[in-house]
Scaffold this motif. Structure first.
Motif, PDB file in Angstrom:
ATOM      1  N   LYS A  20     102.416 111.018  35.308  1.00  7.50           N
ATOM      2  CA  LYS A  20     103.365 111.575  36.278  1.00  7.50           C
ATOM      3  C   LYS A  20     103.952 112.889  35.776  1.00  7.50           C
ATOM      4  CE  LYS A  20     104.465 107.158  38.437  1.00  7.50           C
ATOM      5  NZ  LYS A  20     105.466 106.091  38.672  1.00  7.50           N
ATOM      6  N   ALA A  21     104.143 112.990  34.466  1.00 16.20           N
ATOM      7  CA  ALA A  21     104.668 114.238  33.908  1.00 16.20           C
ATOM      8  C   ALA A  21     103.677 115.381  34.110  1.00 16.20           C
ATOM      9  CB  ALA A  21     104.971 114.062  32.418  1.00 16.20           C
ATOM     10  N   PHE A  22     102.420 115.158  33.751  1.00 19.00           N
ATOM     11  CA  PHE A  22     101.404 116.200  33.919  1.00 19.00           C
ATOM     12  C   PHE A  22     101.140 116.482  35.397  1.00 19.00           C
ATOM     13  CE2 PHE A  22      99.809 114.815  29.568  1.00 19.00           C
ATOM     14  CZ  PHE A  22     100.152 115.999  28.938  1.00 19.00           C
ATOM     15  N   TRP A  23     101.159 115.447  36.213  1.00 16.00           N
ATOM     16  CA  TRP A  23     100.936 115.570  37.654  1.00 16.00           C
ATOM     17  C   TRP A  23     101.995 116.500  38.260  1.00 16.00           C
ATOM     18  CZ3 TRP A  23     100.414 110.448  40.947  1.00 16.00           C
ATOM     19  CH2 TRP A  23     100.166 110.773  42.288  1.00 16.00           C
ATOM     20  N   GLU A  24     103.236 116.327  37.823  1.00 12.79           N
ATOM     21  CA  GLU A  24     104.332 117.104  38.389  1.00 12.79           C
ATOM     22  C   GLU A  24     104.465 118.485  37.750  1.00 12.79           C
ATOM     23  OE1 GLU A  24     109.122 116.652  39.339  1.00 12.79           O
ATOM     24  OE2 GLU A  24     108.091 115.139  38.132  1.00 12.79           O
ATOM     25  N   ARG A  25     104.327 118.556  36.412  1.00 16.40           N
ATOM     26  CA  ARG A  25     104.629 119.790  35.699  1.00 16.40           C
ATOM     27  C   ARG A  25     103.401 120.580  35.271  1.00 16.40           C
ATOM     28  NH1 ARG A  25     109.489 118.112  31.510  1.00 16.40           N
ATOM     29  NH2 ARG A  25     110.737 116.861  32.969  1.00 16.40           N
ATOM     30  N   GLY A  26     102.238 119.926  35.279  1.00 14.58           N
ATOM     31  CA  GLY A  26     101.033 120.591  34.809  1.00 14.58           C
ATOM     32  C   GLY A  26     100.895 120.529  33.299  1.00 14.58           C
ATOM     33  N   PHE A  27      99.754 120.974  32.813  1.00 11.86           N
ATOM     34  CA  PHE A  27      99.486 120.925  31.376  1.00 11.86           C
ATOM     35  C   PHE A  27     100.399 121.872  30.610  1.00 11.86           C
ATOM     36  CE2 PHE A  27      97.182 122.408  27.580  1.00 11.86           C
ATOM     37  CZ  PHE A  27      96.957 121.195  26.943  1.00 11.86           C
ATOM     38  N   GLU A  28     100.463 123.119  31.057  1.00 11.85           N
ATOM     39  CA  GLU A  28     101.263 124.114  30.351  1.00 11.85           C
ATOM     40  C   GLU A  28     102.752 123.797  30.440  1.00 11.85           C
ATOM     41  OE1 GLU A  28     100.424 126.585  28.431  1.00 11.85           O
ATOM     42  OE2 GLU A  28      98.271 126.244  28.649  1.00 11.85           O
ATOM     43  N   GLY A  29     103.186 123.210  31.549  1.00 13.39           N
ATOM     44  CA  GLY A  29     104.605 122.950  31.745  1.00 13.39           C
ATOM     45  C   GLY A  29     105.120 121.676  31.103  1.00 13.39           C
ATOM     46  N   THR A  30     104.235 120.942  30.422  1.00 11.15           N
ATOM     47  CA  THR A  30     104.622 119.688  29.778  1.00 11.15           C
ATOM     48  C   THR A  30     104.385 119.797  28.279  1.00 11.15           C
ATOM     49  OG1 THR A  30     103.923 118.472  31.760  1.00 11.15           O
ATOM     50  CG2 THR A  30     104.308 117.185  29.763  1.00 11.15           C
ATOM     51  N   SER A  31     105.415 119.655  27.491  1.00 11.83           N
ATOM     52  CA  SER A  31     105.290 119.746  26.032  1.00 11.83           C
ATOM     53  C   SER A  31     105.253 118.358  25.414  1.00 11.83           C
ATOM     54  CB  SER A  31     106.479 120.523  25.455  1.00 11.83           C
ATOM     55  OG  SER A  31     107.680 119.764  25.611  1.00 11.83           O
ATOM     56  N   MET A  32     104.889 118.317  24.151  1.00 19.37           N
ATOM     57  CA  MET A  32     104.935 117.035  23.440  1.00 19.37           C
ATOM     58  C   MET A  32     106.368 116.529  23.343  1.00 19.37           C
ATOM     59  SD  MET A  32     101.958 115.819  22.697  1.00 19.37           S
ATOM     60  CE  MET A  32     102.242 114.615  21.376  1.00 19.37           C
TER      61      MET A  32
END
Length: 218
Positions: A20-32
């Protein structure tokens, strides 16, 4: 005083949250750091159990395909309903998933394809692979429809599959941009008028000869 046992991690719950995090924010917009905060796992635990951000993203996409895209495409391929009913249900399913009130807007796969220019090559390839599986499923259903007489024998199955796969992507992007249900369903209505169905001549109860594999390299 003895310390209690460490809380066990539910891998499915972690991947659901990451998805859900990647779905909403994308790869670049989601950090570890984001993933650590959202899943409740410290970064060392995430790395140890799921790998780096690229690996977690790949696992999250496979989970999305298994939970959302896969069932819709299996239904499209194997449903005993007429072609127009099956294709309509597939497109309606895209709208429903892309506008889910309790989840991110749009489609994980469509978002990946839009964002892929800034992604690692392995994830760009993964997104394109999944997109190819959607086209493959549509082509399989259209080829079956040709055999049943629902489509004419001279139908360009590949082009038709590419077209309806494109409609699914367009719906997902429109939903992501905030399009209302009425707009999306009018779009589906228009797409359905372009499906060149013919009068069904002869039933064919044969089973599909292929199926969709969601893990690249399967």
């Amino acid at each position: 005083m003895a310390r209690g046992r460490p809380r066990k991690t539910d891998p499915d719950a972690v991947l659901d949250t990451a998805m859900k995090a990647f779905w909403e924010r994308g790869f670049e917009g989601t950090s570890m750091n984001d993933l650590s905060t959202m899943t409740g796992m410290a970064k060392p635990g995430l790395y140890a159990n799921f790998g780096d951000k690229e690996a977690i993203y790949a696992k999250a996409m496979e989970r999305y395909c298994s939970a959302y895209a896969g069932p819709m495409l299996e239904d499209l391929i194997r449903s005993d309903d007429s072609l127009d009913v099956a294709v309509r249900r597939f497109l309606d399913g895209v709208v429903s998933t892309a506008t889910e009130t309790m989840g991110p807007k749009g489609c994980f796969v469509a978002n990946n394809l839009v964002e892929c220019a800034g992604m690692p090559s392995s994830l760009e390839a993964l997104g394109r692979y999944v997109d190819e599986q959607r086209q493959k499923a549509l082509a399989m259903r259209f080829q079956s429809a040709v055999k049943k007489g629902e489509l004419s024998a001279d139908t360009d199955v590949k082009s038709l599959a590419e077209f309806y796969s494109g409609q699914a992507l367009a719906l997902a992007v429109m939903a992501r941009a905030g399009a209302q249900w009425a707009v999306l369903y009018r779009f589906v209505d228009t797409a359905m008028t372009l499906l060149p169905v013919t009068e069904l001549e002869e039933p064919d109860d044969g089973e599909p000869e292929d199926h969709i594999e969601w893990q690249a390299g399967s």
